[in-house]
Scaffold this motif. Sequence first.
Motif, PDB file in Angstrom:
ATOM      1  N   LEU A  99       0.834  -1.204   0.000  1.00 10.95           N
ATOM      2  CA  LEU A  99       0.000   0.000   0.000  1.00 10.95           C
ATOM      3  C   LEU A  99       0.870   1.256   0.000  1.00 10.95           C
ATOM      4  CD1 LEU A  99      -3.126   0.438   0.113  1.00 10.95           C
ATOM      5  CD2 LEU A  99      -2.850   0.878   2.556  1.00 10.95           C
ATOM      6  N   GLN A 100       1.947   1.214   0.768  1.00  7.51           N
ATOM      7  CA  GLN A 100       2.855   2.361   0.851  1.00  7.51           C
ATOM      8  C   GLN A 100       3.631   2.565  -0.450  1.00  7.51           C
ATOM      9  OE1 GLN A 100       4.964   1.097   4.359  1.00  7.51           O
ATOM     10  NE2 GLN A 100       3.670   2.288   5.745  1.00  7.51           N
ATOM     11  N   LYS A 101       3.942   1.486  -1.149  1.00  9.50           N
ATOM     12  CA  LYS A 101       4.627   1.609  -2.442  1.00  9.50           C
ATOM     13  C   LYS A 101       3.766   2.366  -3.440  1.00  9.50           C
ATOM     14  CE  LYS A 101       7.754  -2.368  -2.659  1.00  9.50           C
ATOM     15  NZ  LYS A 101       7.991  -3.683  -3.318  1.00  9.50           N
ATOM     16  N   VAL A 102       2.475   2.137  -3.351  1.00  6.65           N
ATOM     17  CA  VAL A 102       1.551   2.766  -4.296  1.00  6.65           C
ATOM     18  C   VAL A 102       1.212   4.191  -3.871  1.00  6.65           C
ATOM     19  CG1 VAL A 102      -0.779   2.664  -5.284  1.00  6.65           C
ATOM     20  CG2 VAL A 102       0.574   0.565  -5.037  1.00  6.65           C
ATOM     21  N   TYR A 103       0.901   4.380  -2.592  1.00  7.05           N
ATOM     22  CA  TYR A 103       0.375   5.668  -2.132  1.00  7.05           C
ATOM     23  C   TYR A 103       1.363   6.496  -1.306  1.00  7.05           C
ATOM     24  CZ  TYR A 103      -4.251   3.991  -3.531  1.00  7.05           C
ATOM     25  OH  TYR A 103      -5.328   3.526  -4.247  1.00  7.05           O
ATOM     26  N   LYS A 150      -0.110   8.799   2.846  1.00 13.87           N
ATOM     27  CA  LYS A 150      -1.413   8.537   2.230  1.00 13.87           C
ATOM     28  C   LYS A 150      -1.964   7.186   2.673  1.00 13.87           C
ATOM     29  CE  LYS A 150      -4.669   9.953  -0.528  1.00 13.87           C
ATOM     30  NZ  LYS A 150      -5.411  11.196  -0.271  1.00 13.87           N
ATOM     31  N   ALA A 151      -1.072   6.214   2.864  1.00 12.37           N
ATOM     32  CA  ALA A 151      -1.513   4.891   3.326  1.00 12.37           C
ATOM     33  C   ALA A 151      -2.182   5.007   4.695  1.00 12.37           C
ATOM     34  CB  ALA A 151      -0.332   3.931   3.387  1.00 12.37           C
ATOM     35  N   LYS A 152      -1.596   5.816   5.561  1.00 13.02           N
ATOM     36  CA  LYS A 152      -2.200   6.043   6.882  1.00 13.02           C
ATOM     37  C   LYS A 152      -3.547   6.743   6.738  1.00 13.02           C
ATOM     38  CE  LYS A 152      -1.431   8.306  11.341  1.00 13.02           C
ATOM     39  NZ  LYS A 152      -2.741   8.999  11.315  1.00 13.02           N
ATOM     40  N   GLU A 153      -3.607   7.707   5.837  1.00 16.50           N
ATOM     41  CA  GLU A 153      -4.859   8.447   5.619  1.00 16.50           C
ATOM     42  C   GLU A 153      -5.978   7.527   5.133  1.00 16.50           C
ATOM     43  OE1 GLU A 153      -3.979  11.619   2.939  1.00 16.50           O
ATOM     44  OE2 GLU A 153      -2.738  12.713   4.395  1.00 16.50           O
ATOM     45  N   ILE A 154      -5.608   6.499   4.392  1.00 15.13           N
ATOM     46  CA  ILE A 154      -6.611   5.544   3.899  1.00 15.13           C
ATOM     47  C   ILE A 154      -7.321   4.872   5.070  1.00 15.13           C
ATOM     48  CG2 ILE A 154      -6.846   3.276   2.780  1.00 15.13           C
ATOM     49  CD1 ILE A 154      -4.781   4.324   0.699  1.00 15.13           C
ATOM     50  N   PHE A 155      -6.558   4.474   6.085  1.00 15.07           N
ATOM     51  CA  PHE A 155      -7.171   3.852   7.265  1.00 15.07           C
ATOM     52  C   PHE A 155      -7.999   4.869   8.053  1.00 15.07           C
ATOM     53  CE2 PHE A 155      -3.864   0.760   6.340  1.00 15.07           C
ATOM     54  CZ  PHE A 155      -4.555  -0.428   6.513  1.00 15.07           C
ATOM     55  N   ASP A 156      -7.567   6.118   8.038  1.00 18.17           N
ATOM     56  CA  ASP A 156      -8.349   7.171   8.705  1.00 18.17           C
ATOM     57  C   ASP A 156      -9.673   7.414   7.981  1.00 18.17           C
ATOM     58  OD1 ASP A 156      -6.400   7.554  10.627  1.00 18.17           O
ATOM     59  OD2 ASP A 156      -5.371   9.125   9.500  1.00 18.17           O
ATOM     60  N   LEU A 157      -9.677   7.220   6.670  1.00 21.70           N
ATOM     61  CA  LEU A 157     -10.915   7.358   5.895  1.00 21.70           C
ATOM     62  C   LEU A 157     -11.850   6.170   6.125  1.00 21.70           C
ATOM     63  CD1 LEU A 157      -9.462   8.611   2.483  1.00 21.70           C
ATOM     64  CD2 LEU A 157     -10.955   9.920   4.001  1.00 21.70           C
ATOM     65  N   MET A 158     -11.261   5.012   6.327  1.00 25.50           N
ATOM     66  CA  MET A 158     -12.053   3.793   6.507  1.00 25.50           C
ATOM     67  C   MET A 158     -12.649   3.694   7.910  1.00 25.50           C
ATOM     68  SD  MET A 158      -9.656   0.964   4.564  1.00 25.50           S
ATOM     69  CE  MET A 158     -10.816  -0.400   4.708  1.00 25.50           C
ATOM     70  N   PHE A 159     -11.878   4.163   8.901  1.00 26.60           N
ATOM     71  CA  PHE A 159     -12.283   3.990  10.294  1.00 26.60           C
ATOM     72  C   PHE A 159     -12.149   5.299  11.068  1.00 26.60           C
ATOM     73  CE2 PHE A 159     -10.619  -0.141   8.910  1.00 26.60           C
ATOM     74  CZ  PHE A 159     -11.705  -0.959   9.197  1.00 26.60           C
ATOM     75  N   LYS A 160     -13.036   5.476  12.016  1.00 27.94           N
ATOM     76  CA  LYS A 160     -13.031   6.693  12.834  1.00 27.94           C
ATOM     77  C   LYS A 160     -11.702   6.860  13.566  1.00 27.94           C
ATOM     78  CE  LYS A 160     -15.783   9.077  16.352  1.00 27.94           C
ATOM     79  NZ  LYS A 160     -16.953   8.979  17.264  1.00 27.94           N
TER      80      LYS A 160
END
Length: 327
Positions: free
Chosen positions: A183-187, A191-201
């Motif tokens: 995930l980090q290679k791509v984003y 941004k990878a951390k932000e993805i989890f923040d978007l998915m979960f409160k």
Amino acid sequence: MEKKSQVTRDRYILEIVRGLLLSEVAFQEIFKKYKEGRLHFSDIGIWIDDKGHSLLYNLKEQCHSLFRYKGKKLTHKNEWLLDLVIGSIFHEAMKLRENIYQMEVYQPKYLQYKSKVGRSDYEKDYLQQFERIILKTKLGVTEGMEETRSLFQDAMVQLIDLFKEGAKNTFLVRFLLENLTLLQKVYGSKKAKEIFDLMFKKGFLDAYQVVGQSYLQSEHYDLSSNYFLKALKMDPYNHDLQFLLNFSLGMNEYFRNAYSKSLSYFAKLTPLKLNRKLKKEYLRKVEEVCNKIFSELKEEKGLKGARKAGSLVDRIRKCYDELKRSS
């Protein structure tokens, strides 16, 4: 039946995400080699081929299978669009593959022919046609690389929308946590951390708990304890997490026949104040296990361990009584 269908769908979503991320990483390497002038036809075989074994071929088929062949079921706009983009990437990649092949295999032959061309009209015509083909192919590679790169960039942005909707897909959440490097290679890390923040409160904390619960339900106690431990490091005073971690560790040691360790972990459960329903559900299981340990150790004349198990059973029963009185 509906639950089974959802599980199947969740697995398909996971495979599409996996395929898209791996294809993007593979393309990053291809694009880098292209820019450095060291790309060879053999470098793209895993990424795209005409035999149905490549990343992009499998990705296209998985996407079609989930989003396109749905009978009368309606496809959401995001699903339809993702299917379209992935299909477009595949076909652009196939054209790119053919152009790279022509450049590598046929260009040297054209150049060789140029040095030996005769005086006949058809030979001169061939030369002109070959030169046009090579020029067109070079342009095709350049445009194909940029077009494919642009499509991948858009697909990665759209994939984030899929992540937002995927918090309940435990297969997906597991995959993202267990393949964080991908995930980090791509984003990138941020941004990878932000993805989890978007998915979960609560971001990673909630993700760890979701995956821990998932592994707990499927009785993979070693894995559930790993994720509950990660969550507890982020929220060390959370009694629910303390309970679930010690329960997982206790069950894991029980199945490893390490009864003394198992009982030590289980002994930490009763004092914790937490959700009554949660506590009762798992304490029943602990009581059952402790009774088995008690019986087994008693038969083997492990009296000290048997007494410890018996004492713990009594404490669990008292805990039940307290829960009943307070409910």
